[in-house]
Design an enzyme around this catalytic site. Structure first.
Site, PDB file in Angstrom:
ATOM      1  N   GLU A 277       0.832  -1.204   0.000  1.00 56.32           N
ATOM      2  CA  GLU A 277       0.000   0.000   0.000  1.00 56.32           C
ATOM      3  C   GLU A 277       0.870   1.258   0.000  1.00 56.32           C
ATOM      4  O   GLU A 277       0.541   2.261  -0.642  1.00 56.32           O
ATOM      5  CB  GLU A 277      -0.945  -0.004   1.199  1.00 56.32           C
ATOM      6  N   TRP A 280       1.813   1.637  -3.568  1.00 57.23           N
ATOM      7  CA  TRP A 280       0.828   2.315  -4.421  1.00 57.23           C
ATOM      8  C   TRP A 280       0.957   3.832  -4.290  1.00 57.23           C
ATOM      9  O   TRP A 280       0.785   4.564  -5.271  1.00 57.23           O
ATOM     10  CB  TRP A 280      -0.590   1.875  -4.068  1.00 57.23           C
ATOM     11  N   TRP A 308     -19.566  11.275 -22.113  1.00 56.14           N
ATOM     12  CA  TRP A 308     -20.184  11.273 -20.798  1.00 56.14           C
ATOM     13  C   TRP A 308     -21.642  11.696 -20.925  1.00 56.14           C
ATOM     14  O   TRP A 308     -21.978  12.623 -21.657  1.00 56.14           O
ATOM     15  CB  TRP A 308     -19.441  12.224 -19.851  1.00 56.14           C
ATOM     16  N   TRP A 362     -15.152  11.445 -14.414  1.00 57.24           N
ATOM     17  CA  TRP A 362     -14.367  11.157 -13.215  1.00 57.24           C
ATOM     18  C   TRP A 362     -13.773  12.412 -12.593  1.00 57.24           C
ATOM     19  O   TRP A 362     -13.536  12.456 -11.374  1.00 57.24           O
ATOM     20  CB  TRP A 362     -13.251  10.151 -13.530  1.00 57.24           C
TER      21      TRP A 362
END
Length: 466
Positions: A277, A280, A308, A362
């Site tokens: 993690e 990442w 979209w 997004w």
């Protein structure tokens, strides 16, 4: 005596702070400063939740520096101008800071370093907030990695993260009257009307001491079984260190080595997963370093042609307020409102719902999270939204659409998380699918899961065929 100016930024700590250690080791008097820069072009202003955190983090840092013998000088303005004035005001012959990696930030730092050097002032930067510099670990062809697993494998092969540096025992401050400093409350970082931060106050202890307490609690508790429990939003299965890392109240080196020291035969796999993690986080920063517009531009340019849908404002607001009619989505969004943080499993589900079930760009979600998260991180936030959208590096394919009902049944089977943040579901006949029974006060679904899924897949097929 000579003076060194220490410029704090995203490193609000005294332990494992290379710039501060360098100033202490120089034997100079030390001036410590923080600049609230909302004027330099390209540097993104903090969101509301992050501003709340910054206020308390600076307060904690100021108290720690006072114990070491130096005050924290607060100034507001374009950092390049402010630092030059502080050099003049203090007579500093050297300025030290720890590196930042966004394009606007590093451009500003490079310009400042050049101008200071031209004036005969030594300016030195240090690696402090990433285990690996973004340019250090590249593929065999010398390019940035596009996939996480080989990137992280290469990092671990490249070099073991260095040991953390001890905090200075004391610092000396220049004689004479202190430098002018803003009063922290005058910056207006805290919400007032309305004061929406009670949940943040109840949940978090910003500052270095709070960061180490959070790490210790995690290693003594949730680290055992982390590989599985990190996916369960109803339990304390994650470290919740992300905002502390975001503001540099604890370094990744401290977290890495504390976790490794805690590892034994029963926790080895859990610690490995926890370490990934951190990986990442490193990967996200490499992505941002080489793709400075990660928060606004598709990493995969073919997504520029994606169509979209024009969802209604009512649907967007239902998502923002946790009133979509889907319990897992609503619980996550209400958790965000209440404590400025959301469980990672639920972050993926809420992002998927906005992008794929509501067909909203997004970037809309990325901006909303930036304002609401106490851990709003320029790299991780943008990279994570692009990952869910399918437009990012090593991304989840667009056709992977999180089903919020299946997700809550799998990861919160008893509905404890759902009821915690959506209390009107406490008396629901079916907590996972409240529309199948009585659920007084809870809204009907804003979209049909099957129909909205088919709509998203149809749009993706059109993109792939174009």
């Amino acid at each position: 005596m000579a003076v060194t100016l220490v410029w704090f930024r995203d490193d609000l700590r005294i332990s494992d702070n290379p710039a501060l250690v360098a100033a202490a080791d120089s034997g100079d008097d030390v001036v410590a400063c923080y600049v609230l820069d909302e004027e330099t072009e390209g540097i993104r202003p903090l969101g509301g939740a992050s501003r709340w955190w910054l206020h308390h983090s600076l307060s904690a840092l100021g108290a720690s520096l006072d114990q070491l013998g130096v005050p924290l000088v607060l100034r507001r303005g374009a950092a390049g101008d402010v630092i030059h004035r502080l050099v003049e005001d203090s007579g500093a012959h050297a300025v030290v800071w720890n590196r930042r990696y966004g394009l606007a930030e590093r451009t500003a730092d490079s310009s400042l370093k050049s101008s200071l050097t031209n004036r005969g002032v030594d300016a030195t930067s240090y690696q402090a907030n990433l285990l690996y510099e973004p340019w250090e670990v590249t593929s065999g062809s010398g390019q940035a990695y596009k996939v996480f697993t080989p990137f992280w494998r290469a990092c671990l092969t490249f070099r073991t993260p260095r040991a953390p540096l001890a905090a200075p025992d004391s610092l000396s401050s220049p004689d004479g009257p202190g430098l002018d400093s803003d009063e922290l409350p005058a910056w207006g970082l805290l919400p007032t009307e309305p004061d929406w931060a009670q949940g943040l106050r109840d949940t978090w202890t910003p500052g270095e001491a709070g960061a180490h307490e959070r790490l210790d609690d995690f290693l003594d508790g949730a680290a055992q079984g982390y590989k599985n429990s990190r996916n369960l939003p109803a339990v304390h299965g994650t470290s919740m260190l992300s905002p502390h890392l975001r503001f540099g109240e604890i370094s990744p080196f401290e977290v890495w080595h504390a976790a490794q020291d805690h590892k034994d035969s029963s926790t080895a796999e859990d610690i490995r997963v926890f370490g990934s993690e951190l990986g990442w986080r490193e990967f996200s920063w490499q992505l941002l370093y080489f793709n400075p517009e990660l928060a606004t531009v598709n990493y995969r340019p073919e997504f520029d042609a994606f169509t979209w849908e024009s969802s209604t404002q009512a649907e967007l607001e239902a998502w923002q307020r946790g009133r979509t009619g889907y319990p897992l989505i609503d619980a996550g969004m209400r958790q965000l409102w209440e404590i400025g943080w959301m469980h990672n499993r639920v972050r993926m589900a809420t992002a998927s719902f906005l992008i794929k079930n509501l067909m909203i760009d997004w970037r809309v979600g990325e901006k909303f999270f930036w304002d609401c998260l106490v851990d709003a991180d320029a790299a991780s936030n943008a990279a994570s939204w692009q990952w869910v959208a399918g437009s990012g590096a090593d991304a989840s394919p667009y056709f992977r659409i999180f089903n919020p009902v299946l997700q809550s049944k799998k990861f919160d089977p008893k509905g404890d998380y759902l009821v915690r943040f959506v209390p009107e579901l406490a008396d629901a006949e079916n907590v996972h699918e409240p529309w199948k029974g009585s659920a007084p006060g809870y809204p009907a679904p804003v979209v049909d899961l099957k129909e909205s899924r088919e709509r998203a897949l149809s749009a993706y097929k059109a993109l792939s065929e174009s």
